[in-house]
Enzyme design. Structure first.
Site, PDB file in Angstrom:
ATOM      1  N   GLY A 224       0.843  -1.194   0.000  1.00  0.00           N
ATOM      2  CA  GLY A 224       0.000   0.000   0.000  1.00  0.00           C
ATOM      3  C   GLY A 224       0.873   1.236   0.000  1.00  0.00           C
ATOM      4  O   GLY A 224       2.096   1.151   0.122  1.00  0.00           O
ATOM      5  N   LYS A 225       0.283   2.367  -0.151  1.00  0.00           N
ATOM      6  CA  LYS A 225       1.037   3.631  -0.093  1.00  0.00           C
ATOM      7  C   LYS A 225       0.020   4.740   0.016  1.00  0.00           C
ATOM      8  O   LYS A 225      -1.116   4.604  -0.458  1.00  0.00           O
ATOM      9  CB  LYS A 225       1.856   3.818  -1.381  1.00  0.00           C
ATOM     10  CG  LYS A 225       3.014   4.761  -1.250  1.00  0.00           C
ATOM     11  CD  LYS A 225       4.232   4.061  -0.669  1.00  0.00           C
ATOM     12  CE  LYS A 225       5.429   4.978  -0.573  1.00  0.00           C
ATOM     13  NZ  LYS A 225       6.586   4.245  -0.033  1.00  0.00           N
ATOM     14  N   SER A 226       0.421   5.864   0.590  1.00  0.00           N
ATOM     15  CA  SER A 226      -0.472   7.018   0.550  1.00  0.00           C
ATOM     16  C   SER A 226       0.325   8.274   0.272  1.00  0.00           C
ATOM     17  O   SER A 226       1.550   8.301   0.432  1.00  0.00           O
ATOM     18  CB  SER A 226      -1.292   7.131   1.842  1.00  0.00           C
ATOM     19  OG  SER A 226      -0.479   6.963   2.957  1.00  0.00           O
TER      20      SER A 226
END
Ligand code: NAD
Length: 422
Positions: A109-111
Protein backbone atom coordinates in the site's frame (compact mmCIF):
# COMPACT_ATOMS: atom_id res chain seq x y z
CA UNK A 1 -1.13 23.23 -4.58
CA UNK A 2 -1.23 19.97 -6.51
CA UNK A 3 -1.77 20.78 -10.17
CA UNK A 4 -0.96 17.47 -11.83
CA UNK A 5 -2.85 14.30 -11.42
CA UNK A 6 -0.40 12.41 -13.63
CA UNK A 7 3.20 13.18 -12.67
CA UNK A 8 5.93 13.76 -15.23
CA UNK A 9 7.98 11.09 -13.47
CA UNK A 10 7.34 7.52 -14.39
CA UNK A 11 7.21 5.60 -11.14
CA UNK A 12 4.03 3.84 -12.27
CA UNK A 13 5.44 3.01 -15.71
CA UNK A 14 8.60 1.65 -14.07
CA UNK A 15 6.53 -0.52 -11.72
CA UNK A 16 4.37 -1.78 -14.61
CA UNK A 17 7.41 -2.53 -16.77
CA UNK A 18 9.12 -4.50 -14.00
CA UNK A 19 5.93 -6.44 -13.31
CA UNK A 20 5.37 -7.30 -16.98
CA UNK A 21 8.86 -8.77 -17.22
CA UNK A 22 8.20 -10.97 -14.20
CA UNK A 23 4.77 -11.97 -15.54
CA UNK A 24 6.47 -13.08 -18.76
CA UNK A 25 9.18 -15.05 -16.94
CA UNK A 26 6.56 -16.71 -14.75
CA UNK A 27 4.31 -17.38 -17.70
CA UNK A 28 1.27 -15.88 -15.97
CA UNK A 29 -1.95 -16.10 -17.92
CA UNK A 30 -4.03 -12.98 -18.52
CA UNK A 31 -6.58 -13.53 -15.73
CA UNK A 32 -4.02 -14.06 -12.99
CA UNK A 33 -1.82 -11.27 -14.39
CA UNK A 34 -4.72 -8.82 -14.14
CA UNK A 35 -5.77 -10.10 -10.73
CA UNK A 36 -2.27 -9.57 -9.30
CA UNK A 37 -1.67 -6.26 -11.06
CA UNK A 38 -4.95 -4.45 -10.42
CA UNK A 39 -4.98 -2.34 -7.24
CA UNK A 40 -7.53 -3.59 -4.74
CA UNK A 41 -8.54 -0.07 -3.80
CA UNK A 42 -7.62 3.48 -4.89
CA UNK A 43 -8.92 6.31 -2.77
CA UNK A 44 -8.76 10.04 -3.53
CA UNK A 45 -9.46 12.41 -0.65
CA UNK A 46 -10.04 16.17 -0.79
CA UNK A 47 -8.73 17.66 2.45
CA UNK A 48 -9.60 21.20 3.46
CA UNK A 49 -7.88 21.93 6.78
CA UNK A 50 -7.99 25.40 8.29
CA UNK A 51 -4.35 26.24 8.98
CA UNK A 52 -3.27 28.44 11.92
CA UNK A 53 -4.13 32.01 10.92
CA UNK A 54 -7.52 30.87 9.63
CA UNK A 55 -6.60 30.03 6.04
CA UNK A 56 -8.69 27.24 4.48
CA UNK A 57 -6.35 25.14 2.34
CA UNK A 58 -7.28 22.57 -0.30
CA UNK A 59 -5.04 19.52 -0.41
CA UNK A 60 -5.36 16.32 -2.43
CA UNK A 61 -4.51 13.05 -0.75
CA UNK A 62 -4.45 9.46 -1.97
CA UNK A 63 -4.38 5.96 -0.54
CA UNK A 64 -3.76 2.88 -2.65
CA UNK A 65 -4.09 -0.65 -1.34
CA UNK A 66 -2.52 -2.62 -4.11
CA UNK A 67 -2.64 -6.27 -3.10
CA UNK A 68 -3.37 -7.91 0.23
CA UNK A 69 -3.05 -11.61 -0.62
CA UNK A 70 -0.16 -11.95 1.85
CA UNK A 71 -1.57 -9.62 4.53
CA UNK A 72 -2.72 -6.06 5.25
CA UNK A 73 -1.34 -3.33 2.99
CA UNK A 74 1.90 -1.79 4.26
CA UNK A 75 3.60 1.32 2.91
CA UNK A 76 4.63 4.85 3.76
CA UNK A 77 2.96 8.24 3.48
CA UNK A 78 4.66 10.50 0.95
CA UNK A 79 4.21 14.24 1.41
CA UNK A 80 5.61 16.19 -1.53
CA UNK A 81 4.18 19.05 -3.62
CA UNK A 82 3.80 17.02 -6.80
CA UNK A 83 2.94 13.51 -5.63
CA UNK A 84 0.23 11.99 -7.84
CA UNK A 85 -2.22 9.11 -7.70
CA UNK A 86 -0.11 7.41 -10.40
CA UNK A 87 3.02 7.69 -8.25
CA UNK A 88 1.20 6.28 -5.25
CA UNK A 89 -0.19 3.41 -7.34
CA UNK A 90 3.30 2.54 -8.63
CA UNK A 91 4.81 2.79 -5.15
CA UNK A 92 2.01 0.62 -3.66
CA UNK A 93 2.79 -2.05 -6.29
CA UNK A 94 6.45 -1.90 -5.32
CA UNK A 95 5.44 -2.45 -1.69
CA UNK A 96 3.53 -5.60 -2.66
CA UNK A 97 6.70 -7.07 -4.18
CA UNK A 98 8.97 -5.73 -1.41
CA UNK A 99 6.96 -7.22 1.49
CA UNK A 100 6.69 -10.49 -0.42
CA UNK A 101 10.43 -10.63 -1.15
CA UNK A 102 11.60 -9.73 2.34
CA UNK A 103 9.15 -12.25 3.80
CA UNK A 104 6.80 -10.27 6.04
CA UNK A 105 3.06 -11.01 6.23
CA UNK A 106 1.94 -7.80 4.54
CA UNK A 107 0.65 -6.70 1.18
CA UNK A 108 1.44 -3.45 -0.58
CA UNK A 109 0.00 0.00 0.00
CA UNK A 110 1.04 3.63 -0.09
CA UNK A 111 -0.47 7.02 0.55
CA UNK A 112 0.28 10.53 -0.56
CA UNK A 113 -0.43 14.05 0.63
CA UNK A 114 0.09 16.63 -2.06
CA UNK A 115 1.85 19.46 -0.21
CA UNK A 116 5.38 20.76 0.35
CA UNK A 117 6.33 20.01 3.99
CA UNK A 118 9.36 22.33 3.72
CA UNK A 119 7.11 25.42 3.82
CA UNK A 120 5.08 24.28 6.83
CA UNK A 121 5.59 25.10 10.50
CA UNK A 122 5.40 22.04 12.82
CA UNK A 123 1.91 23.18 13.91
CA UNK A 124 0.67 23.47 10.33
CA UNK A 125 2.07 20.07 9.41
CA UNK A 126 0.45 18.48 12.45
CA UNK A 127 -2.88 19.97 11.42
CA UNK A 128 -2.61 18.55 7.91
CA UNK A 129 -1.55 15.11 9.19
CA UNK A 130 -4.50 15.05 11.62
CA UNK A 131 -6.86 16.19 8.87
CA UNK A 132 -5.58 13.36 6.64
CA UNK A 133 -5.92 10.82 9.47
CA UNK A 134 -9.53 11.80 10.24
CA UNK A 135 -10.49 11.68 6.58
CA UNK A 136 -8.65 8.40 5.97
CA UNK A 137 -9.55 6.81 9.31
CA UNK A 138 -11.70 3.98 7.98
CA UNK A 139 -9.01 2.93 5.50
CA UNK A 140 -6.25 2.68 8.15
CA UNK A 141 -5.99 -0.26 10.55
CA UNK A 142 -3.96 -3.31 11.58
CA UNK A 143 -5.97 -5.50 9.24
CA UNK A 144 -6.31 -3.08 6.30
CA UNK A 145 -3.57 -0.49 5.73
CA UNK A 146 -0.71 0.36 8.10
CA UNK A 147 1.21 3.54 7.12
CA UNK A 148 4.81 4.47 7.98
CA UNK A 149 7.15 7.38 7.14
CA UNK A 150 8.22 8.02 3.54
CA UNK A 151 9.51 11.14 1.75
CA UNK A 152 8.39 14.25 3.59
CA UNK A 153 7.05 12.46 6.68
CA UNK A 154 8.74 11.32 9.87
CA UNK A 155 8.18 9.72 13.26
CA UNK A 156 6.46 12.80 14.73
CA UNK A 157 3.85 12.57 11.96
CA UNK A 158 3.34 8.90 12.85
CA UNK A 159 2.90 9.94 16.51
CA UNK A 160 0.15 12.37 15.47
CA UNK A 161 -1.61 9.70 13.40
CA UNK A 162 -1.54 7.30 16.33
CA UNK A 163 -2.79 9.98 18.72
CA UNK A 164 -5.56 11.03 16.35
CA UNK A 165 -6.76 7.41 16.04
CA UNK A 166 -6.69 6.70 19.78
CA UNK A 167 -8.55 9.99 20.40
CA UNK A 168 -11.23 8.93 17.93
CA UNK A 169 -11.53 5.60 19.79
CA UNK A 170 -11.58 7.30 23.20
CA UNK A 171 -8.65 5.14 24.37
CA UNK A 172 -5.03 5.74 25.38
CA UNK A 173 -3.60 2.91 23.33
CA UNK A 174 -4.80 1.49 20.07
CA UNK A 175 -5.82 -2.13 19.90
CA UNK A 176 -3.15 -3.42 17.53
CA UNK A 177 -0.69 -1.59 15.34
CA UNK A 178 -2.22 1.17 13.17
CA UNK A 179 1.02 2.85 12.12
CA UNK A 180 4.76 2.03 12.28
CA UNK A 181 7.81 4.27 12.51
CA UNK A 182 6.41 5.88 15.69
CA UNK A 183 8.62 7.35 18.45
CA UNK A 184 9.76 4.63 20.88
CA UNK A 185 7.85 6.28 23.74
CA UNK A 186 4.59 5.62 21.85
CA UNK A 187 5.18 1.96 21.04
CA UNK A 188 7.74 2.49 18.28
CA UNK A 189 10.68 0.14 17.98
CA UNK A 190 14.31 1.02 18.64
CA UNK A 191 16.33 1.18 15.43
CA UNK A 192 13.40 1.80 13.03
CA UNK A 193 14.69 5.22 11.92
CA UNK A 194 18.07 3.73 10.94
CA UNK A 195 16.67 0.45 9.58
CA UNK A 196 16.36 1.37 5.90
CA UNK A 197 19.86 2.86 5.72
CA UNK A 198 21.39 -0.05 7.65
CA UNK A 199 19.65 -2.49 5.33
CA UNK A 200 21.04 -0.66 2.29
CA UNK A 201 24.55 -0.99 3.71
CA UNK A 202 24.14 -4.72 4.50
CA UNK A 203 23.22 -5.39 0.87
CA UNK A 204 26.22 -3.35 -0.33
CA UNK A 205 28.56 -5.27 1.99
CA UNK A 206 27.41 -8.61 0.62
CA UNK A 207 27.58 -7.35 -2.98
CA UNK A 208 31.18 -6.21 -2.40
CA UNK A 209 32.05 -9.67 -1.04
CA UNK A 210 30.49 -11.32 -4.11
CA UNK A 211 32.44 -9.05 -6.47
CA UNK A 212 35.70 -9.42 -4.54
CA UNK A 213 35.75 -5.71 -3.65
CA UNK A 214 37.09 -4.44 -0.33
CA UNK A 215 34.52 -2.04 1.10
CA UNK A 216 37.22 -0.06 2.88
CA UNK A 217 38.61 0.93 -0.55
CA UNK A 218 35.23 2.06 -1.88
CA UNK A 219 34.27 5.64 -2.75
CA UNK A 220 30.56 6.44 -2.48
CA UNK A 221 28.29 9.03 -4.09
CA UNK A 222 24.90 9.62 -2.49
CA UNK A 223 21.79 11.38 -3.79
CA UNK A 224 19.40 12.34 -0.98
CA UNK A 225 20.28 13.16 2.64
CA UNK A 226 16.96 12.65 4.41
CA UNK A 227 16.05 9.65 6.52
CA UNK A 228 17.44 7.02 4.14
CA UNK A 229 20.41 8.99 2.77
CA UNK A 230 21.72 10.25 6.11
CA UNK A 231 21.42 6.90 7.91
CA UNK A 232 23.04 5.11 4.95
CA UNK A 233 25.88 7.66 5.05
CA UNK A 234 26.45 7.20 8.78
CA UNK A 235 26.49 3.40 8.42
CA UNK A 236 28.64 3.11 5.31
CA UNK A 237 31.42 5.25 6.75
CA UNK A 238 31.41 2.97 9.81
CA UNK A 239 32.16 0.07 7.48
CA UNK A 240 35.23 1.94 6.19
CA UNK A 241 34.00 3.34 2.85
CA UNK A 242 34.55 6.99 1.96
CA UNK A 243 31.70 9.29 0.85
CA UNK A 244 32.99 11.71 -1.77
CA UNK A 245 29.80 13.49 -2.89
CA UNK A 246 26.27 14.11 -1.61
CA UNK A 247 23.35 15.95 -3.19
CA UNK A 248 19.97 16.91 -1.82
CA UNK A 249 17.23 19.21 -3.09
CA UNK A 250 19.36 22.29 -2.25
CA UNK A 251 22.52 21.36 -4.18
CA UNK A 252 25.53 19.07 -4.26
CA UNK A 253 28.84 18.91 -2.38
CA UNK A 254 32.04 17.08 -3.33
CA UNK A 255 35.29 16.26 -1.56
CA UNK A 256 37.28 13.52 -3.26
CA UNK A 257 39.33 13.02 -0.08
CA UNK A 258 36.13 12.05 1.72
CA UNK A 259 33.42 14.20 3.27
CA UNK A 260 33.42 14.49 7.05
CA UNK A 261 30.04 12.80 7.56
CA UNK A 262 29.79 13.46 11.31
CA UNK A 263 30.17 17.23 10.66
CA UNK A 264 27.79 17.05 7.69
CA UNK A 265 25.13 15.33 9.81
CA UNK A 266 25.45 18.08 12.43
CA UNK A 267 25.36 20.76 9.71
CA UNK A 268 22.20 19.31 8.15
CA UNK A 269 20.56 19.02 11.58
CA UNK A 270 21.09 22.79 11.93
CA UNK A 271 20.41 24.04 8.38
CA UNK A 272 18.17 21.30 6.96
CA UNK A 273 20.25 21.04 3.74
CA UNK A 274 23.74 20.08 2.51
CA UNK A 275 24.30 23.24 0.43
CA UNK A 276 27.18 25.48 1.51
CA UNK A 277 28.72 22.82 3.76
CA UNK A 278 32.15 24.32 4.21
CA UNK A 279 34.62 21.50 3.75
CA UNK A 280 33.54 20.72 0.18
CA UNK A 281 33.22 22.04 -3.38
CA UNK A 282 29.68 23.08 -4.34
CA UNK A 283 28.10 21.59 -7.48
CA UNK A 284 24.69 21.63 -9.11
CA UNK A 285 22.55 18.84 -7.63
CA UNK A 286 21.76 17.48 -11.09
CA UNK A 287 25.46 16.75 -11.72
CA UNK A 288 25.76 14.30 -8.83
CA UNK A 289 25.65 11.21 -11.06
CA UNK A 290 28.60 12.52 -13.10
CA UNK A 291 31.02 12.03 -10.20
CA UNK A 292 33.12 8.88 -10.71
CA UNK A 293 32.79 6.50 -7.77
CA UNK A 294 32.70 2.82 -6.82
CA UNK A 295 29.22 2.81 -5.26
CA UNK A 296 26.36 5.07 -6.31
CA UNK A 297 23.37 5.28 -3.99
CA UNK A 298 20.24 7.09 -5.16
CA UNK A 299 18.26 7.76 -1.95
CA UNK A 300 15.87 10.53 -3.00
CA UNK A 301 12.98 10.64 -5.46
CA UNK A 302 11.88 8.25 -8.24
CA UNK A 303 13.01 8.32 -11.90
CA UNK A 304 16.40 9.94 -11.23
CA UNK A 305 18.65 7.65 -13.30
CA UNK A 306 17.31 8.18 -16.79
CA UNK A 307 18.25 7.86 -20.44
CA UNK A 308 19.65 11.43 -20.21
CA UNK A 309 22.20 10.81 -17.46
CA UNK A 310 22.82 7.05 -17.36
CA UNK A 311 25.85 7.15 -19.65
CA UNK A 312 27.53 9.71 -17.42
CA UNK A 313 27.52 7.25 -14.54
CA UNK A 314 30.82 5.61 -13.76
CA UNK A 315 30.31 3.24 -10.83
CA UNK A 316 30.93 -0.42 -9.94
CA UNK A 317 27.67 -0.92 -8.02
CA UNK A 318 24.36 0.95 -7.86
CA UNK A 319 22.37 0.44 -4.65
CA UNK A 320 18.78 1.68 -4.84
CA UNK A 321 18.03 3.25 -1.46
CA UNK A 322 15.15 5.15 -3.11
CA UNK A 323 12.04 3.58 -4.59
CA UNK A 324 12.00 3.31 -8.39
CA UNK A 325 15.01 5.62 -8.94
CA UNK A 326 15.95 3.96 -12.27
CA UNK A 327 13.77 4.14 -15.38
CA UNK A 328 13.49 0.90 -17.42
CA UNK A 329 15.46 2.35 -20.36
CA UNK A 330 18.30 3.44 -18.06
CA UNK A 331 18.16 0.04 -16.36
CA UNK A 332 18.70 -1.71 -19.70
CA UNK A 333 21.74 0.47 -20.40
CA UNK A 334 23.23 -0.22 -16.96
CA UNK A 335 22.74 -3.91 -17.65
CA UNK A 336 24.44 -3.64 -21.08
CA UNK A 337 27.30 -1.76 -19.45
CA UNK A 338 27.68 -4.49 -16.82
CA UNK A 339 26.94 -2.21 -13.84
CA UNK A 340 25.10 -4.34 -11.27
CA UNK A 341 22.08 -2.79 -9.56
CA UNK A 342 20.84 -3.87 -6.14
CA UNK A 343 17.12 -3.34 -6.79
CA UNK A 344 14.95 -1.18 -4.56
CA UNK A 345 12.61 -3.96 -3.42
CA UNK A 346 15.63 -5.72 -1.90
CA UNK A 347 18.02 -2.86 -1.14
CA UNK A 348 15.69 -0.63 0.89
CA UNK A 349 13.50 -3.36 2.42
CA UNK A 350 15.12 -3.01 5.86
CA UNK A 351 12.60 -0.32 6.81
CA UNK A 352 9.55 -2.43 6.20
CA UNK A 353 11.21 -5.44 7.83
CA UNK A 354 11.75 -3.49 11.08
CA UNK A 355 8.23 -2.05 10.71
CA UNK A 356 7.07 -5.67 10.83
CA UNK A 357 9.04 -6.16 14.07
CA UNK A 358 7.32 -3.02 15.44
CA UNK A 359 3.94 -4.49 14.45
CA UNK A 360 4.63 -7.76 16.29
CA UNK A 361 6.09 -5.89 19.28
CA UNK A 362 2.96 -3.77 19.59
CA UNK A 363 0.68 -6.79 19.34
CA UNK A 364 2.65 -8.59 22.05
CA UNK A 365 3.21 -5.41 24.11
CA UNK A 366 6.84 -6.34 24.72
CA UNK A 367 9.76 -4.09 23.78
CA UNK A 368 12.58 -5.59 21.69
CA UNK A 369 16.16 -4.49 22.37
CA UNK A 370 18.33 -2.74 19.78
CA UNK A 371 20.63 -5.78 19.66
CA UNK A 372 17.67 -8.05 18.86
CA UNK A 373 16.38 -5.71 16.14
CA UNK A 374 19.80 -5.30 14.54
CA UNK A 375 20.51 -9.02 14.62
CA UNK A 376 17.18 -9.84 12.92
CA UNK A 377 17.64 -7.07 10.34
CA UNK A 378 21.20 -8.09 9.39
CA UNK A 379 20.27 -11.74 9.15
CA UNK A 380 17.19 -11.14 6.99
CA UNK A 381 18.82 -8.65 4.61
CA UNK A 382 21.92 -10.78 4.05
CA UNK A 383 19.98 -14.02 3.63
CA UNK A 384 17.56 -12.47 1.17
CA UNK A 385 20.39 -10.87 -0.77
CA UNK A 386 22.12 -14.26 -1.08
CA UNK A 387 18.92 -15.95 -2.24
CA UNK A 388 18.26 -13.29 -4.90
CA UNK A 389 21.90 -13.33 -6.02
CA UNK A 390 21.98 -17.14 -6.36
CA UNK A 391 18.64 -17.18 -8.22
CA UNK A 392 19.90 -14.49 -10.62
CA UNK A 393 23.11 -16.46 -11.29
CA UNK A 394 21.29 -19.75 -11.74
CA UNK A 395 18.73 -18.33 -14.20
CA UNK A 396 20.95 -15.79 -15.96
CA UNK A 397 18.86 -12.83 -14.75
CA UNK A 398 19.66 -9.39 -13.41
CA UNK A 399 19.22 -8.95 -9.65
CA UNK A 400 16.07 -6.91 -10.37
CA UNK A 401 14.56 -9.60 -12.55
CA UNK A 402 15.41 -12.29 -10.00
CA UNK A 403 13.96 -10.28 -7.10
CA UNK A 404 10.79 -9.51 -9.05
CA UNK A 405 10.30 -13.13 -10.18
CA UNK A 406 10.68 -14.38 -6.61
CA UNK A 407 8.39 -11.70 -5.17
CA UNK A 408 5.63 -11.89 -7.78
CA UNK A 409 5.78 -15.70 -7.72
CA UNK A 410 5.01 -15.72 -3.98
CA UNK A 411 2.08 -13.30 -4.36
CA UNK A 412 0.63 -15.47 -7.15
CA UNK A 413 1.02 -18.54 -4.96
CA UNK A 414 -0.86 -16.77 -2.14
CA UNK A 415 -3.63 -15.66 -4.52
CA UNK A 416 -4.14 -19.27 -5.61
CA UNK A 417 -3.87 -20.62 -2.06
CA UNK A 418 -6.61 -18.26 -0.91
CA UNK A 419 -8.82 -19.13 -3.82
CA UNK A 420 -8.99 -15.44 -4.68
CA UNK A 421 -9.54 -16.17 -8.35
CA UNK A 422 -13.07 -17.41 -7.62
P1 NAD B 1 13.18 12.26 3.13
O1 NAD B 1 12.06 13.15 2.83
O2 NAD B 1 13.60 12.04 4.54
O3 NAD B 1 14.49 12.73 2.32
C1 NAD B 1 14.49 12.93 0.94
C2 NAD B 1 15.83 13.49 0.54
O4 NAD B 1 15.92 13.56 -0.89
C3 NAD B 1 16.09 14.91 1.04
O5 NAD B 1 17.44 15.04 1.40
C4 NAD B 1 15.78 15.77 -0.19
O6 NAD B 1 16.41 17.03 -0.16
C5 NAD B 1 16.32 14.87 -1.28
N1 NAD B 1 15.80 15.14 -2.62
C6 NAD B 1 14.52 15.24 -3.04
N2 NAD B 1 14.47 15.48 -4.35
C7 NAD B 1 15.76 15.53 -4.78
C8 NAD B 1 16.39 15.76 -6.04
N3 NAD B 1 15.67 15.98 -7.12
N4 NAD B 1 17.74 15.73 -6.11
C9 NAD B 1 18.49 15.50 -5.01
N5 NAD B 1 17.96 15.28 -3.79
C10 NAD B 1 16.62 15.30 -3.68
O7 NAD B 1 12.81 10.86 2.44
P2 NAD B 1 13.34 9.40 2.81
O8 NAD B 1 12.41 8.80 3.80
O9 NAD B 1 14.80 9.45 3.07
O10 NAD B 1 13.08 8.64 1.42
C11 NAD B 1 14.01 8.72 0.34
C12 NAD B 1 13.71 7.60 -0.64
O11 NAD B 1 13.81 6.33 0.02
C13 NAD B 1 12.30 7.65 -1.25
O12 NAD B 1 12.35 7.16 -2.56
C14 NAD B 1 11.53 6.67 -0.37
O13 NAD B 1 10.38 6.15 -1.01
C15 NAD B 1 12.59 5.61 -0.14
N6 NAD B 1 12.38 4.77 1.05
C16 NAD B 1 12.21 5.33 2.28
C17 NAD B 1 12.07 4.49 3.39
C18 NAD B 1 11.96 5.03 4.80
O14 NAD B 1 12.00 4.23 5.73
N7 NAD B 1 11.88 6.33 5.02
C19 NAD B 1 12.05 3.10 3.23
C20 NAD B 1 12.24 2.58 1.95
C21 NAD B 1 12.41 3.43 0.87
Amino acid sequence: MCKMKHSKNNILQTALHNFELAAKHLNLDEAIRRKVLGPKEKIEIALAPVLPGGKLTNINAFIVRHNDALGPAKGGIRMTPDVSLDDITGLAMEMTWKTSLIGVPFGGGKSGICFDPAILSPEEKQLIIRSFTRAARRHIGPETYIPAPDMGTNEMDMAHIRDCISLSEGTSITNGCFVTGKPVILGGIVGRREATGKGVVYTIQVMCEKLGLDITDMSVVLQGFGNVGSTTAAEIVKSGAKIIAVADISGGIVNTNGLDIESLLQYVRKTGVVKDFEKATQIDKDRIFEIDCDILIPAAAGSQITIENVNKINAKIIAEGANAPTTPQADDILNERGIPVIPDILCNAGGVFVSYLEYTQETQREQMTLAQVEHRLAERMKNRFNEVYSFAREKGLTMREAAMDMAVGKVVEAVFARGLLM
